[in-house]
Design a protein around this motif. Structure first.
Motif, mmCIF file in Angstrom:
data_model
loop_
_atom_site.group_PDB
_atom_site.id
_atom_site.type_symbol
_atom_site.label_atom_id
_atom_site.label_comp_id
_atom_site.label_asym_id
_atom_site.label_seq_id
_atom_site.Cartn_x
_atom_site.Cartn_y
_atom_site.Cartn_z
ATOM 1 N N ALA A 186 0.832 -1.208 0.000
ATOM 2 C CA ALA A 186 0.000 0.000 0.000
ATOM 3 C C ALA A 186 0.866 1.258 0.000
ATOM 4 O O ALA A 186 0.584 2.224 -0.723
ATOM 5 N N LEU A 187 1.923 1.258 0.802
ATOM 6 C CA LEU A 187 2.831 2.399 0.840
ATOM 7 C C LEU A 187 3.511 2.609 -0.516
ATOM 8 O O LEU A 187 3.634 3.738 -1.008
ATOM 9 N N LEU A 188 3.941 1.515 -1.126
ATOM 10 C CA LEU A 188 4.616 1.607 -2.427
ATOM 11 C C LEU A 188 3.688 2.117 -3.520
ATOM 12 O O LEU A 188 4.082 2.932 -4.360
ATOM 13 N N ILE A 189 2.440 1.646 -3.512
ATOM 14 C CA ILE A 189 1.475 2.095 -4.515
ATOM 15 C C ILE A 189 1.226 3.594 -4.382
ATOM 16 O O ILE A 189 1.103 4.312 -5.376
ATOM 17 N N ILE B 189 -12.997 -10.765 -4.758
ATOM 18 C CA ILE B 189 -13.122 -9.502 -4.042
ATOM 19 C C ILE B 189 -14.489 -8.878 -4.280
ATOM 20 O O ILE B 189 -15.046 -8.209 -3.395
ATOM 21 N N PHE B 190 -15.083 -9.130 -5.439
ATOM 22 C CA PHE B 190 -16.404 -8.574 -5.749
ATOM 23 C C PHE B 190 -17.474 -9.177 -4.839
ATOM 24 O O PHE B 190 -18.371 -8.473 -4.377
ATOM 25 N N PHE C 259 -5.615 -0.515 -5.601
ATOM 26 C CA PHE C 259 -5.148 -1.390 -4.520
ATOM 27 C C PHE C 259 -6.195 -2.459 -4.180
ATOM 28 O O PHE C 259 -5.875 -3.639 -4.063
ATOM 29 N N VAL C 260 -7.462 -2.036 -4.041
ATOM 30 C CA VAL C 260 -8.512 -2.974 -3.647
ATOM 31 C C VAL C 260 -8.722 -4.042 -4.725
ATOM 32 O O VAL C 260 -8.747 -5.243 -4.425
ATOM 33 N N PHE C 261 -8.876 -3.603 -5.981
ATOM 34 C CA PHE C 261 -9.185 -4.564 -7.042
ATOM 35 C C PHE C 261 -7.936 -5.221 -7.623
ATOM 36 O O PHE C 261 -8.031 -6.297 -8.208
ATOM 37 N N GLY C 262 -6.786 -4.567 -7.460
ATOM 38 C CA GLY C 262 -5.545 -5.140 -7.950
ATOM 39 C C GLY C 262 -4.894 -6.026 -6.906
ATOM 40 O O GLY C 262 -4.934 -7.256 -6.991
ATOM 41 N N VAL C 263 -4.335 -5.415 -5.875
ATOM 42 C CA VAL C 263 -3.606 -6.165 -4.850
ATOM 43 C C VAL C 263 -4.532 -7.096 -4.062
ATOM 44 O O VAL C 263 -4.329 -8.313 -4.027
ATOM 45 N N LEU C 264 -5.564 -6.528 -3.425
ATOM 46 C CA LEU C 264 -6.466 -7.365 -2.629
ATOM 47 C C LEU C 264 -7.249 -8.331 -3.518
ATOM 48 O O LEU C 264 -7.536 -9.468 -3.107
ATOM 49 N N THR D 255 -10.006 -16.735 15.492
ATOM 50 C CA THR D 255 -9.326 -16.091 14.366
ATOM 51 C C THR D 255 -9.865 -14.686 14.138
ATOM 52 O O THR D 255 -9.102 -13.731 13.963
ATOM 53 N N VAL D 256 -11.184 -14.563 14.127
ATOM 54 C CA VAL D 256 -11.813 -13.248 13.937
ATOM 55 C C VAL D 256 -11.402 -12.301 15.060
ATOM 56 O O VAL D 256 -11.042 -11.138 14.817
ATOM 57 N N GLY D 257 -11.439 -12.805 16.292
ATOM 58 C CA GLY D 257 -11.131 -11.967 17.447
ATOM 59 C C GLY D 257 -9.687 -11.510 17.495
ATOM 60 O O GLY D 257 -9.390 -10.462 18.075
ATOM 61 N N LEU D 258 -8.787 -12.277 16.895
ATOM 62 C CA LEU D 258 -7.382 -11.886 16.866
ATOM 63 C C LEU D 258 -7.060 -10.994 15.668
ATOM 64 O O LEU D 258 -6.439 -9.943 15.804
ATOM 65 N N VAL D 259 -7.477 -11.420 14.474
ATOM 66 C CA VAL D 259 -7.033 -10.763 13.248
ATOM 67 C C VAL D 259 -7.694 -9.402 13.052
ATOM 68 O O VAL D 259 -7.010 -8.416 12.732
ATOM 69 N N MET D 260 -9.013 -9.314 13.238
ATOM 70 C CA MET D 260 -9.691 -8.037 12.982
ATOM 71 C C MET D 260 -9.216 -6.910 13.904
ATOM 72 O O MET D 260 -8.809 -5.848 13.422
ATOM 73 N N PRO D 261 -9.217 -7.089 15.232
ATOM 74 C CA PRO D 261 -8.737 -5.989 16.093
ATOM 75 C C PRO D 261 -7.262 -5.666 15.852
ATOM 76 O O PRO D 261 -6.873 -4.495 15.847
ATOM 77 N N ALA D 262 -6.432 -6.715 15.663
ATOM 78 C CA ALA D 262 -5.009 -6.461 15.397
ATOM 79 C C ALA D 262 -4.834 -5.715 14.079
ATOM 80 O O ALA D 262 -3.956 -4.862 13.942
ATOM 81 N N GLY D 263 -5.677 -6.031 13.106
ATOM 82 C CA GLY D 263 -5.613 -5.349 11.821
ATOM 83 C C GLY D 263 -5.913 -3.871 11.937
ATOM 84 O O GLY D 263 -5.344 -3.050 11.204
ATOM 85 N N TYR D 264 -6.813 -3.511 12.853
ATOM 86 C CA TYR D 264 -7.135 -2.105 13.057
ATOM 87 C C TYR D 264 -5.918 -1.318 13.545
ATOM 88 O O TYR D 264 -5.843 -0.105 13.364
ATOM 89 N N VAL D 265 -4.966 -2.023 14.170
ATOM 90 C CA VAL D 265 -3.765 -1.366 14.689
ATOM 91 C C VAL D 265 -2.606 -1.468 13.704
ATOM 92 O O VAL D 265 -1.888 -0.493 13.471
ATOM 93 N N PHE D 266 -2.419 -2.652 13.109
ATOM 94 C CA PHE D 266 -1.225 -2.914 12.314
ATOM 95 C C PHE D 266 -1.454 -2.931 10.802
ATOM 96 O O PHE D 266 -0.493 -3.041 10.047
ATOM 97 N N ASN D 267 -2.685 -2.863 10.345
ATOM 98 C CA ASN D 267 -2.941 -3.042 8.914
ATOM 99 C C ASN D 267 -3.870 -1.956 8.369
ATOM 100 O O ASN D 267 -4.994 -2.227 7.967
ATOM 101 N N SER D 268 -3.394 -0.738 8.349
ATOM 102 C CA SER D 268 -4.186 0.393 7.862
ATOM 103 C C SER D 268 -3.805 0.694 6.417
ATOM 104 O O SER D 268 -3.052 1.639 6.128
ATOM 105 N N ASP D 269 -4.301 -0.120 5.493
ATOM 106 C CA ASP D 269 -3.905 -0.001 4.085
ATOM 107 C C ASP D 269 -4.284 1.356 3.492
ATOM 108 O O ASP D 269 -3.497 1.963 2.758
#
Length: 441
Positions: free
Chosen positions: A106-109, A267-268, A251-256, A307-321
């Motif tokens: 995301a940063l590179l794009i 993704i659609f 980014f959304v339609f290409g990378v994700l 999995t949901v409880g770990l990944v989603m909240p952690a993503g809010y902190v570490f994955n701000s695309d």
């Protein structure tokens, strides 16, 4: 032989009834209508529309007051029910590695697009023309604490203190400890596990009730945005706005999109399945507003609660695309507007700095803007006062940032769940397209 009452044309009454059912039973339709009404009010009656802000803010506060409990009950229940604690470490490690790789993309794009389109090249701004006092609060927030403080702030002062602050990471930290302890208790912990499971159903019932007010929140937030800022005052910065949203779409339609395809889903279908939550994020400009509903829907798709409880909240902190795309793009925009010569080396420094400054800002008001200030503050070649040029459009941009952030974390959760074989490719496809529900009906 005559056939009576077999007309193929529906009566006006039945059409009206069907339309009424669509509006009353579909949240995303209600949110869309509310957003449209907010835009109309903001355009024709901006003064009245600007006063609608409390409706949007109030709804977001209602959601935020439940997020701590939702994460706690979901994570504790999920971890306590895991057969192997090795799986917990594997999921956590996989999530962090995934976040780092995708965030870097995301940063590179953002850098590449800003170099190609050069949205700030038509400006000719000098530092003396700008008022630095406008960004004082963001500069203060950007300099509050370093990397060591970030990790120390993961630990709350008290167990209950994790639920009274704004840090999602503190809630996750406490929840993991509680879940691990409860899992080790075995049969002795069964009454507590049953209570946690019951409380999980109870808190999602509370969310279902709060979500009925989503259209009101969407109306208030959208009316305020259009009424307060309008489009006329933003014409000089429309190139940057357009560039950001174009890059976000790539980014959304290409990378994700490629990531989804490689893991057996589209993704659609993801965007369609979570459309009501995404419209809510777009209207309120807050990713927090949709978190409870997103977590519930992900579990319904077959993702395990742990999995949901770990990944989603952690993503809010570490994955701000979305924030990552905006940060590098905005830094180069400011440099171009102020005619600062930025070499490839400088851009690599910006990339490295942004990798750190975009982490851990969840829960901070104006988090994306704080991250931008923190990034430029560490790149002395670019005058920090240049950030003031972007204050007027931050609200418009923040909607896109929040939207991409949410989509990125939903995809991350689905990908990690697939890698853990929590559901098959076919099961996920059926669930995303609603065919599972149709067959059960």
């Amino acid at each position: 032989m005559s056939i009576v009452g077999t007309s193929t044309h529906a009566s006006p009454q039945s059409k009206t009834k069907r339309l009424t059912q669509i509006v009353t039973k579909n949240l995303y339709v209600q949110v869309l209508i509310a957003m449209a009404l907010g835009i109309v009010l903001g355009h024709f009656y901006p003064d009245i529309a600007s006063a609608m802000k409390p409706f949007g803010d109030g709804f977001v506060k209602l959601i935020k007051m439940t997020i701590g409990l939702i994460i706690f009950f979901t994570v504790v229940s999920g971890i306590a029910g895991m057969q192997s604690f090795g799986k917990l470490g594997r999921i956590g490690g996989t999530a962090l590695l995934y976040f780092e790789i995708v965030s870097t993309f995301a940063l590179l794009i953002g850098i590449v697009t800003a170099n190609i389109i050069r949205p700030g090249s038509s400006f000719n701004v000098s530092p003396e023309q700008l008022d630095a006092s406008q960004i004082k609060q963001y500069v203060t927030a950007a300099h509050d604490g370093g990397l060591a403080d970030f990790f120390m702030n993961m630990i709350p002062k008290t167990l209950l203190g994790a639920f009274t602050g704004d840090s999602i990471l503190q809630v996750v930290f406490v929840s993991i400890i509680m879940g691990l302890t409860l899992g080790k208790m075995g049969d002795k912990g069964k009454p507590i596990r049953d209570l946690v499971d019951a409380c999980s159903h109870w808190i999602f019932g509370v969310i279902n009730m709060i979500m009925k007010f989503a259209p009101i929140g969407a109306f208030g937030a959208m009316a305020f945005t259009v009424g307060k800022f309008g489009l006329g005052s933003l014409q000089s910065l429309l190139v940057l706005i357009f560039t950001f949203y174009l890059t976000s779409a790539i980014f959304v339609f290409g990378v994700l999109g490629v990531i989804c395809y490689r893991h057996g889903f589209s993704i659609f279908y993801v965007l369609k399945h979570f459309r009501s939550e995404l419209f809510l994020v777009l209207a309120t400009s807050s990713s927090d507003a949709a978190l409870p509903a997103l977590m519930r829907k992900l579990e319904e798709l077959g993702c395990k609660p742990g999995t949901v409880g770990l990944v989603m909240p952690a993503g809010y902190v570490f994955n701000s695309d979305g924030t990552n795309i905006y940060i590098t793009m905005a830094v180069l925009f400011i440099a171009q507007a102020m005619h600062v010569d930025i070499t490839i080396w400088h851009q690599m420094v910006i990339l490295g700095v942004a990798t750190l400054t975009t982490k851990g800002s969840a829960g901070v008001p104006g988090a994306g803007f704080v991250s931008l200030v923190a990034t430029i503050a560490l790149v002395p070649e670019i005058p920090l006062v240049g950030v003031t040029m972007l204050l007027g459009i931050d609200r418009i941009i923040s909607e896109g940032r929040a939207l991409v952030n949410v989509i990125g974390n939903v995809v991350a959760t689905l990908v990690i769940s697939r890698r853990e074989n929590e559901m098959s490719t076919q099961e996920l496809k059926l669930a995303l397209t609603g065919q599972t529900a149709e067959r059960q009906a």
